[in-house]
Design an enzyme around this catalytic site. Structure first.
Site, PDB file in Angstrom:
ATOM      1  N   HIS A 105       0.841  -1.201   0.000  1.00  0.00           N
ATOM      2  CA  HIS A 105       0.000   0.000   0.000  1.00  0.00           C
ATOM      3  C   HIS A 105       0.873   1.246   0.000  1.00  0.00           C
ATOM      4  O   HIS A 105       1.950   1.259   0.587  1.00  0.00           O
ATOM      5  CB  HIS A 105      -0.897   0.034   1.241  1.00  0.00           C
ATOM      6  CG  HIS A 105      -1.725  -1.190   1.417  1.00  0.00           C
ATOM      7  ND1 HIS A 105      -2.693  -1.563   0.525  1.00  0.00           N
ATOM      8  CD2 HIS A 105      -1.715  -2.151   2.371  1.00  0.00           C
ATOM      9  CE1 HIS A 105      -3.251  -2.683   0.931  1.00  0.00           C
ATOM     10  NE2 HIS A 105      -2.669  -3.069   2.051  1.00  0.00           N
ATOM     11  N   ARG A 132      -1.005  -4.613  -6.419  1.00  0.00           N
ATOM     12  CA  ARG A 132      -0.700  -6.039  -6.456  1.00  0.00           C
ATOM     13  C   ARG A 132       0.646  -6.243  -7.135  1.00  0.00           C
ATOM     14  O   ARG A 132       0.842  -5.814  -8.279  1.00  0.00           O
ATOM     15  CB  ARG A 132      -1.827  -6.761  -7.208  1.00  0.00           C
ATOM     16  CG  ARG A 132      -1.887  -8.235  -6.934  1.00  0.00           C
ATOM     17  CD  ARG A 132      -3.088  -8.896  -7.624  1.00  0.00           C
ATOM     18  NE  ARG A 132      -4.341  -8.609  -6.952  1.00  0.00           N
ATOM     19  CZ  ARG A 132      -5.428  -8.126  -7.562  1.00  0.00           C
ATOM     20  NH1 ARG A 132      -5.420  -7.895  -8.846  1.00  0.00           N
ATOM     21  NH2 ARG A 132      -6.520  -7.880  -6.879  1.00  0.00           N
ATOM     22  N   GLU A 165      -1.883  -0.625   8.066  1.00  0.00           N
ATOM     23  CA  GLU A 165      -2.780  -1.627   8.636  1.00  0.00           C
ATOM     24  C   GLU A 165      -2.015  -2.510   9.601  1.00  0.00           C
ATOM     25  O   GLU A 165      -0.763  -2.465   9.641  1.00  0.00           O
ATOM     26  CB  GLU A 165      -3.403  -2.493   7.529  1.00  0.00           C
ATOM     27  CG  GLU A 165      -2.404  -3.371   6.791  1.00  0.00           C
ATOM     28  CD  GLU A 165      -3.016  -4.069   5.569  1.00  0.00           C
ATOM     29  OE1 GLU A 165      -3.914  -3.485   4.936  1.00  0.00           O
ATOM     30  OE2 GLU A 165      -2.597  -5.177   5.251  1.00  0.00           O
ATOM     31  N   HIS A 178       3.356  -7.483   1.574  1.00  0.00           N
ATOM     32  CA  HIS A 178       2.684  -8.399   2.499  1.00  0.00           C
ATOM     33  C   HIS A 178       1.662  -9.269   1.797  1.00  0.00           C
ATOM     34  O   HIS A 178       1.129  -8.906   0.742  1.00  0.00           O
ATOM     35  CB  HIS A 178       2.014  -7.626   3.634  1.00  0.00           C
ATOM     36  CG  HIS A 178       0.964  -6.652   3.173  1.00  0.00           C
ATOM     37  ND1 HIS A 178       1.279  -5.440   2.628  1.00  0.00           N
ATOM     38  CD2 HIS A 178      -0.395  -6.712   3.177  1.00  0.00           C
ATOM     39  CE1 HIS A 178       0.165  -4.793   2.332  1.00  0.00           C
ATOM     40  NE2 HIS A 178      -0.869  -5.545   2.639  1.00  0.00           N
TER      41      HIS A 178
HETATM   42 ZN    ZN Z   1      -2.914  -4.906   2.923  1.00  0.00          ZN
END
Ligand code: ZN
Length: 311
Positions: A98, A193, A116, A173
């Site tokens: 991200h 991605r 996150e 991740h």
């Molecule tokens: Zn994520």
């Protein structure tokens, strides 16, 4: 007389990697064998929760945030800032990264970036997550990604129930199959991605975002030791797992009873196991709620595991 607890009706998503544990273990009223995510506390346009009971029953969380900012401590923020999910990964998720707020603002129409964190609710023995990568320089990163040197690139770290992992922007991740996670994150859906294991979805590979990924991935990655926290139950205590610019997250294991003052702008709670009461109101596994501003003293009793979060 204390203020009302704001209980939420979650939104669920179907995903190619999803399973049935949100229905089977958490008893949520949702059908299908590909349920990937329960958006337990969300005001995101892609899944805006509804208030489940009380004065505001039926209202969307985004609307409650706009119309009653006083319930959330009059933060002045233009949208509900957090998003809480329970994720059931039956299969591996794609490898992603991200952006931070600055990058997202510039490249994604003013959206927020995404920080996150994951709390491992349950997993099989010998489970692992992808956190970080093995490239030591940006040149090496580019070579590994552009030439598909995935075995060299991907860094897996072993995890068990109760582990906690902070995923800062720029951290590569992926959640691997067999793991259930409670995710606390900024209210954003911007994901790049990097690699999808060359899988096909409806006969075609899902879109990758190589250019953006190479721009936002942090090099070198944070060390394995600094990436993971092995948490233990501390009966009848509020245990802080992290405080960062966007949120604080707490683990609360109710073994008998405890009380504390709700002195945050608002406090989110998700019950991951067991049952009990909060100031006399019944709570059970799978409940998601918000304690409003100035709620006062919180008295928890019973036998429950809760993950809470605040600004
Ligand atoms: Zn994520």
């Amino acid at each position: 007389m204390s203020k009302e607890i704001i209980f939420l009706n979650p939104v669920f998503t179907h995903n190619i990697w999803g399973g049935t544990r949100l229905k089977d273990d958490f008893h949520y009223p949702v059908e299908g064998d590909d349920i990937g995510e329960c958006w337990g506390v969300s005001a995101h346009p892609n899944g805006d929760d509804t208030i489940a009971a009380g004065t505001y029953k039926g209202m969307k969380l985004s609307e409650l945030w706009d119309k009653h900012p006083e319930l959330f401590g009059n933060t002045g923020l233009d949208r509900f800032p957090l998003l809480i999910k329970i994720i059931d990964a039956k299969a591996d998720l794609s490898i992603q990264v991200h952006p931070n707020d600055a990058y997202a603002k510039e490249h994604e129409n003013g959206s927020l970036g995404k920080t996150e964190c994951w709390y491992i609710v349950d997993c099989k023995e010998d489970s692992a997550l992808v956190v970080g990568h093995n490239a030591k320089t940006r040149e090496e990163l580019k070579d590994m990604v552009e030439n598909g040197r995935w075995n060299d690139f991907i860094r897996e770290i072993p995890v068990k129930k109760g582990d906690f992992i902070q995923i800062d922007p720029g951290t590569v991740h992926a959640i691997k199959g067999g793991i259930m996670i409670l995710e606390t994150q900024q209210n954003s859906d911007i994901t790049y991605r990097v690699y999808d294991y060359d899988r096909l979805s409806n006969g075609v590979p899902r879109e990758l975002h190589i250019k953006q990924s190479l721009e936002v991935i942090t090099v070198p990655a944070k060390s394995v030791e600094n990436s993971i926290l092995h948490t233990q139950a501390k009966p009848d205590e509020v245990q802080r797992l992290i405080s960062c610019n966007y949120y604080s997250v707490y683990r609360i294991d109710v073994a008998d009873k405890l009380s504390f003052k709700q002195d945050h702008p608002f406090l989110i709670m998700s019950v991951l196991d067991g049952e009990g009461t909060l100031n006399g109101t019944s709570l059970k596994k799978g409940d998601h709620l918000i304690l409003p501003n100035d709620y006062g003293t919180v008295e928890l009793s019973g036998s429950m595991q809760i993950i809470a979060s605040s600004l």
